[in-house]
Structures are given as C-alpha cells and as structure tokens.
Enzyme design. Structure first.
Site, mmCIF file in Angstrom:
data_model
loop_
_atom_site.group_PDB
_atom_site.id
_atom_site.type_symbol
_atom_site.label_atom_id
_atom_site.label_comp_id
_atom_site.label_asym_id
_atom_site.label_seq_id
_atom_site.Cartn_x
_atom_site.Cartn_y
_atom_site.Cartn_z
ATOM 1 N N GLU A 168 -1.782 -4.225 3.964
ATOM 2 C CA GLU A 168 -1.024 -5.528 3.202
ATOM 3 C C GLU A 168 -0.289 -6.197 4.197
ATOM 4 O O GLU A 168 0.675 -7.129 4.408
ATOM 5 C CB GLU A 168 -0.116 -4.671 2.335
ATOM 6 C CG GLU A 168 1.649 -5.257 2.934
ATOM 7 C CD GLU A 168 2.466 -3.986 1.192
ATOM 8 O OE1 GLU A 168 2.505 -3.207 1.333
ATOM 9 O OE2 GLU A 168 3.604 -4.841 0.904
ATOM 10 N N GLU A 196 11.736 0.313 -5.902
ATOM 11 C CA GLU A 196 11.594 -0.874 -6.316
ATOM 12 C C GLU A 196 11.762 -1.070 -7.708
ATOM 13 O O GLU A 196 10.696 -1.389 -8.225
ATOM 14 C CB GLU A 196 10.566 -1.047 -5.313
ATOM 15 C CG GLU A 196 10.504 -0.679 -4.207
ATOM 16 C CD GLU A 196 9.142 -1.568 -3.426
ATOM 17 O OE1 GLU A 196 8.076 -0.959 -3.862
ATOM 18 O OE2 GLU A 196 9.134 -1.835 -2.157
ATOM 19 N N ASP A 225 7.463 0.733 6.048
ATOM 20 C CA ASP A 225 6.801 0.549 4.852
ATOM 21 C C ASP A 225 5.516 0.167 5.739
ATOM 22 O O ASP A 225 5.492 -0.905 5.612
ATOM 23 C CB ASP A 225 7.340 -0.385 4.291
ATOM 24 C CG ASP A 225 6.853 -0.740 2.885
ATOM 25 O OD1 ASP A 225 5.182 0.530 2.517
ATOM 26 O OD2 ASP A 225 6.296 -1.621 1.979
HETATM 27 O O1 GCW Z 1 4.579 -1.403 1.287
HETATM 28 C C1 GCW Z 1 5.447 -1.705 -0.769
HETATM 29 C C2 GCW Z 1 4.507 -3.048 -1.401
HETATM 30 C C3 GCW Z 1 4.850 -2.556 -2.406
HETATM 31 C C4 GCW Z 1 4.540 -0.923 -3.403
HETATM 32 C C5 GCW Z 1 5.220 -0.525 -2.230
HETATM 33 C C6 GCW Z 1 5.181 1.453 -2.506
HETATM 34 C C7 GCW Z 1 3.295 -0.167 -5.001
HETATM 35 O O2 GCW Z 1 4.869 -4.020 -0.672
HETATM 36 O O3 GCW Z 1 3.699 -3.424 -3.024
HETATM 37 O O4 GCW Z 1 4.048 -0.928 -4.654
HETATM 38 O O5 GCW Z 1 5.630 -0.370 -1.127
HETATM 39 O O6 GCW Z 1 4.643 2.001 -1.738
HETATM 40 O O7 GCW Z 1 5.203 1.464 -3.242
#
Ligand code: GCW
Length: 701
Positions: free
Chosen positions: A398, A296, A370
């Site tokens: 989240e 990311e 995720d």
């Molecule tokens: O779950 C996702 C999130 C990001 C997060 C990423 C990760 C810290 O949307 O906000 O970044 O994973 O775990 O690296």
C-alpha cells in the site's frame, strides 16, 4: 504448393505456435517458487514411498510425482525416500522416534538419512499427515536450492502456531489495497486457483487465511456466504489451511434485527453464540475471527461505552466451546484534538493488559502508524506481558509502490523482529515476545495482509512473489536471515546460475533501503497522496482528519522538519521501555533512520556524515534514484540467465520504478525547499518541472 505441402506447412506453423504458447505459459510466473525442472539431484532419487492414506497424503504423493514419474511407489522395501507416520509406516515405526516426533508437535517433522543394510534411505516423518507435507516441501526445497541431500539430519517445528494471510477481499470481488487483480474467491471461485493457492501456502507453512476484509460487511455471516466459505475450507483442508472470517461487530443489528450490538447485552451474546454454532456446523475446523473495531468508522464495543476487552472477550466466549480464537486488532485511533496518532493504540489498549480471554490475541501492526516504508517497532510489543500478541505485516505494498516497485520486505521485517524492546532487559527482542519465549504466551502467531489476486502471476509483479514467500518462511522461523530467504527464493523461482543468484540476492537485500531513501528517508513518514497512497504529496492538508494529512507527520517549517515525539512534543517516546526511550529521545543516540520520526530538528542540524540535514535529505533522495538506475542496468545484464518473458516483465516494472523514484525525489525536495530556502547540494539533480505540476496531478500507476 500442393494440398499436401500446405498441410505440412500448416502443421509446422501449428507446432511452432504450440511451442511458443507452451513457453510463454511456462514462464508466466504462475508456478511461483514451485518449480521442479532441471534439478541435478533428481536422478539420485529412484523411488519414493508415501505410506499413508488421507487427502493430505494424496497431496504429498502428487507433489512428489511432479519430480518426475515413476518416482512414487507402494513398496517401501526398495524406496530411496519414505514418507509417513509411525502409525502408517512399519519402517518409520521401527525407528522408534515417537518421543522426538511428539516433541516436534503436530506440524513438526523429521528428515533423516538412515542406513538400512546396504542402502541409504531418506525418511520424512511426523505425527500428522500435515507434518509430512511440510517435511516434503522442505525436502523439495533442498533439491530446488541444490543443497546436499546426503546425511540429512533435520528436526523442524514452526516457531509460531498461527501463520496467517489476511485477505482484504470485498463482497464485490475487489480487494482493498490489492494490486494483483480480483479476489481469488469472492467472485466465481476457480477451483484450480484455490488448490494452487493452498499448495503454495502449504509449501511455506502458512496454515490459515482470513477470507474477507477487516472493513467487514455483515453479509459475510449469512448462510449464503458461510456455505461458500465452507466449500473453500474443504479445498484448503488437505493443505493444512484453516479458514477465518472478519465479522462486522454490528452484525447482530444488521442480521439479527437486534436494537444493539452492545457486547454485554444478553441477546447480543446469545446471537453470537448461535452464529458461532452455525459456523462450526458448516466448518468444523473453523479458525476464528479477526476483528477491526472502533477504527476508521468500523463499529465496536466503544460505541456502547464498553472496552476493547469486553468486545474481544464476548466474541471469544462464543468461539471457545469450538476451540476458535479471536484476533483483535490494535489498529485503533480516535481523533482527539492535538493528539499524536502514533500514541493511540498504546493509550487505548495497554491498560487492558491481562484482561483478554485465553483464546484472544491482540494483532498489532509492526509500527505505531500504518505500514510505512519504515517505522520503529510498535511500543505495545514491549508493554503487554500478560497479553498474547501477534504482529500484523502488510505484504501488499500500500505504501511501497503497489505492484510496481521492487522491495524485498524480509529486510524490513527482520529489522522489526530484531528490535530490542528491553521488556525483560537487554535481548528482549520483538521476535522473542512474538514466539512466546519471553512471556510464555500460549497462543502465538503472525499475520500478513496478502499481496495475492487473480493476476496470472499472483502478485502482479514476479519479484513480489518473494514477499509472500518470505512472509511464510519468517512465520515458520522468525530467526531466518533475509539473505537466506532471498537466496532460497531466487534459486527456486528465477535461476540456478550462481553469479546471477548472488547479484539478485544483493539487489533484493538493498531494495528496501533504496525505497526508503527515495520515499521517506531519515524517519519521515506518511508523505503519500491522499486516498490511494501511491505517489508523494507532502503538501497534502485537505483531509477531514488532521492525521490523514502528510503535513501532520512531517511538520516542516522554516526552522526545520520532523515530528517531535519527545518531552518537548507529544512524548510518545515514553511508551517505550526507558532504555529504548532514552536512546530514541536523544538526537545524539537516536538512530538516524528514525531521526525525523522522533525529532523536529533544524535544517542545518549536523548528521554523523558531517553534512547538514538539508543536504543529507537531498543525498538520500538521490541515492534512492541512483539505486533504481543501477538496478535497471544490472537487470539488463541478466537477460541471458532468466527466461525472456519474466526478464522483460521485470525490466518494464523497473522502468516505472525509476520514473517514480525521480518523481518522489523531485516532488519532496521541491516542496521541502519552500521551507528550508536552501539550494540542493552538489550531486543532487534538479527537478524537471515546477512544484505546481507535481501538486496538480497524482503520479499514476
Ligand atoms: O493501512 C490502512 C489502510 C486501510 C486499512 C486500514 C487497516 C483495511 O489504508 O485500507 O483498512 O489500514 O489496516 O484497517
């Protein structure tokens, strides 16, 4: 009214006000599960002797003093409880427990009732002061949960070495995916808050905290911040909590003015070595680094055509002389046309099994996507026998309704830990991979992304304190049942009323399935509104990366719905061991909770219930809504047995949850109906608004 009368009146009013404020304060959730009032067995403890001198022993003493003075005494001859080490307590030394205590390791402890002449003494012993602190909290938990303290016979040691909270705290004090206020330390650190944070963690065995976001800022490695972290480490140390940091991989460029951050470049290697030396000068017991690289947008070794192992091992070498460790995150996914994101981490990391340095752990999220409401276990847990692996959980919600939805996560974590990888035949559960018993990994650990913040009640919602608690308890013992954890927490935190405890525990245990039902039933995943991930947006298709769009995950069309991860699709199912892969790959044997995770099936696909998929989808969404409604009613009935402040606050949150569950059901079913073209089955309520309205504006929190 005379002057005197009015003064008396004023006094009375003031007294009332004080009482009121004290009451509100007492029940604002700040105390978490550490409440020692009204413990029936308290009277039986006449005096406690804490035999040892250190900052940690002072913490033990303070904690026991909270039971009610004058409990803590110097004189062990008359004490009913003795806490200490063989080195610091003559009484304990005489018990000749050295061998057993050594076997329990530096964090382990023994609690025994010893009969000493005409009296019974409860002994809490360890080889370290931290061990006695853990033992003390265990003993307090027995009192708080009203278990017998007669004939105690407990030997405890943590199953995992590293039990960490990851904090996604940013330099400006905000918290990525945090819903309970600001960072506890990035802004003005409130020392009282830091102490209480450390104390709460110690009470559940958490022994480390990563202080900054994995989406890291290089500035955290400057002297200014290292000094700040050193001060925090000083506060945490007596509680057995080590400090860790997330370094930005490109820091040698940003801070060191080097032209590259290539992990094989000698100048880069030297820069990290010196940085490590500097850190350890300030924080001698610094834990190590947690790294998000090439994920990311974060920089990493792949930027320089090096491997993840090259990157991890270079940092590990810098920390090794100081006994520091590197936790390298497996949450990596490069965008390739037509790929399955669920496959990415395995493809990128599995080939490096056995290639990581001895002080590296691979930190792997519980599932392959995720932190979804439900995912099957990550295939890497069954596929890297020569790599030390630690799971990463997300305690902060989240994808689970932020701090508004009541979801007890221990149930979900149990499902993960109990999953059978078949890595060494039947019974090779994830828990056994993680605790090192399957592959004999030397370093073991687990991390949870924290749900804490500066909110007075720490987690933004009183009931979600249970997830912080549960994480710590499972990290200590990954075999604990969700029910045991829920029961402990409820008794310690909310009420001693037996009927209420039973009810609340039941709700806690049901809560995860309920949320899955109204958000992502039957293996659906990532149906969330882009960016913030609060409400539903299954129609979402505008993100620049295909795999950030819900449509990529559910693949609904006129034929059916679901992501085909079998041979006819991405074949990611083959990343599991054959026994597991076979089960998941076949629609007859695939657990229905994962059906649409692995299969694209027609709308009229028959499920075990005898109902067609479309109908069953509707029933699941409705069931989720029904659960929230009945939970609200049940909660209302508990009003007499929980303090009014927390009862009301929780009731308010449950109302939001009901609004959201209805919204989720309606938005998702209306949208999927545009493909299935079928009526809702009987019993499933119709949406109040047209689909366009759910699309027009996000559900707000
Ligand atoms: O779950 C996702 C999130 C990001 C997060 C990423 C990760 C810290 O949307 O906000 O970044 O994973 O775990 O690296």
């Amino acid at each position: 009214m005379s002057h005197r009368q009015s003064r008396t009146l004023l006094l009375i009013v003031l007294c009332f006000l004080c009482l009121f404020v004290a009451k509100v304060k007492a029940d604002d959730g700040y105390r978490l599960w550490l409440r020692y009032d009204q413990l029936p067995q308290r009277e039986r403890i006449k005096s406690i002797a804490v035999e040892g001198k250190s900052a940690t022993f002072d913490v033990v003493r303070n904690e026991l003093t909270l039971l009610g003075a004058p409990v803590v005494v110097e004189d062990s001859d008359h004490a009913s409880v003795i806490v200490g080490l063989p080195q610091t307590s003559t009484f304990i030394r005489k018990l000749r427990w050295e061998a057993e205590l050594n076997r329990l390791g530096p964090e382990g402890y023994r609690i025994r009732t010893i009969s000493d002449g005409h009296r019974n003494v409860i002994v809490i012993a360890s080889t370290t002061d931290i061990g006695t602190l853990y033992g003390t909290f265990h003993f307090l938990r027995l009192l708080q949960t009203e278990q017998s303290i007669d004939r105690l016979r407990t030997d405890e040691r943590p199953a995992l070495k590293l039990r960490l909270l990851d904090h996604w705290d940013n330099i400006d004090g905000s918290i990525e995916r945090g819903y309970a206020g600001k960072s506890l330390w990035m802004g003005m650190a409130d020392n009282r808050r830091l102490v209480d944070y450390a104390r709460a963690n110690a009470s559940i065995g958490i022994n480390g905290a990563v202080l900054n976001n994995v989406n890291a800022n290089s500035e955290f490695l400057t002297t200014k911040y290292l000094n700040k972290f050193a001060a925090i480490a000083d506060v945490f140390r007596p509680y057995g909590i080590r400090v860790y940091l997330s370094p930005r991989f490109s820091a040698p460029i940003e801070l060191g003015k080097l032209p590259t951050a290539d992990p094989l470049d000698p100048a880069v290697i030297e820069w990290w070595k010196q940085k490590a030396d500097e850190i350890y000068k300030l924080i001698p017991d610094f834990g190590g680094f947690l790294v998000k690289a090439n994920s990311e947008g974060q920089p990493g070794p792949r930027t320089y055509n090096r491997t993840h192992a090259d990157g991890a091992n270079m940092l590990a070498a810098a920390l090794a002389p100081h006994h520091g460790i590197v936790m390298w995150r497996a949450f990596v996914y490069d965008m390739k046309p037509g790929y399955d994101r669920a496959a990415a981490a395995y493809e990128e990391l599995q080939p490096f099994d056995g290639k990581f340095a001895p002080n590296v752990l691979l930190q792997v999220k519980n599932g392959p996507i995720d932190f979804q409401p439900r995912e099957p276990f990550h295939p890497l847990f069954g596929a890297m026998p020569r790599t030390q692996m630690m799971p990463e959980f997300q305690i902060t919600q989240e994808y689970l309704g932020f701090d508004n939805h009541f979801v007890f996560l221990a149930t979900m974590w149990r499902e993960f830990l109990d999953s059978d990888t078949y890595a060494r035949g039947r019974g090779s559960t994830v828990a056994r991979v993680v605790d090192g018993s399957l592959y004999r990994q030397r370093l073991t650990g687990i991390a949870g992304v924290a749900n804490t913040g500066t909110d007075r009640n720490w987690t933004g919602y009183d009931l979600l304190q249970a997830n912080w608690y549960a994480f710590g308890r499972l990290a200590w013992n990954p075999q604990l049942s969700a029910e045991q954890i829920a029961t402990e927490w409820t008794r310690m935190t909310l009420t001693h009323d037996a009927r209420a405890v039973t009810t609340i525990v039941r709700l806690m245990l049901e809560s995860h399935e309920a949320v899955v039902n109204y958000m992502t039933p039957l293996g659906l995943h990532h149906l969330f509104w882009g960016g913030h991930h609060y409400g539903p947006a299954p129609w979402w298709d505008t993100e620049k990366r295909a795999d950030w769009n819900p449509v990529y995950y559910h693949k609904a069309d006129s034929f059916g719905i679901g992501f085909d991860r079998t041979k006819t699709g991405s074949n990611t199912v083959s990343q599991y061991r054959p026994e597991v892969a076979r089960q998941f790959a076949n629609t007859d044997t695939c657990p229905e909770k994962y059906l649409l995770w692995f299969h694209h099936v027609p709308w009229d696909f028959m499920l075990k219930s005898g109902d067609a998929l479309w109908d069953e989808l509707g029933f699941h969404y409705q069931r989720g809504v029904d659960w929230v409604r009945s939970t609200r009613a049940t909660w209302a009935e508990l009003s007499g047995v929980i303090d009014p402040e927390r009862h009301a606050a929780i009731a308010k949150k449950l109302a939001i949850q009901e609004r959201d569950a209805v919204w989720w059901r309606d938005a998702c079913l209306l949208y999927f109906q545009t493909f299935s073209k079928e009526q809702l089955p009987p019993g499933v309520e119709h949406a109040a608004k047209p689909l366009s309205e759910y699309k027009a504006k996000a559900l707000d929190w």
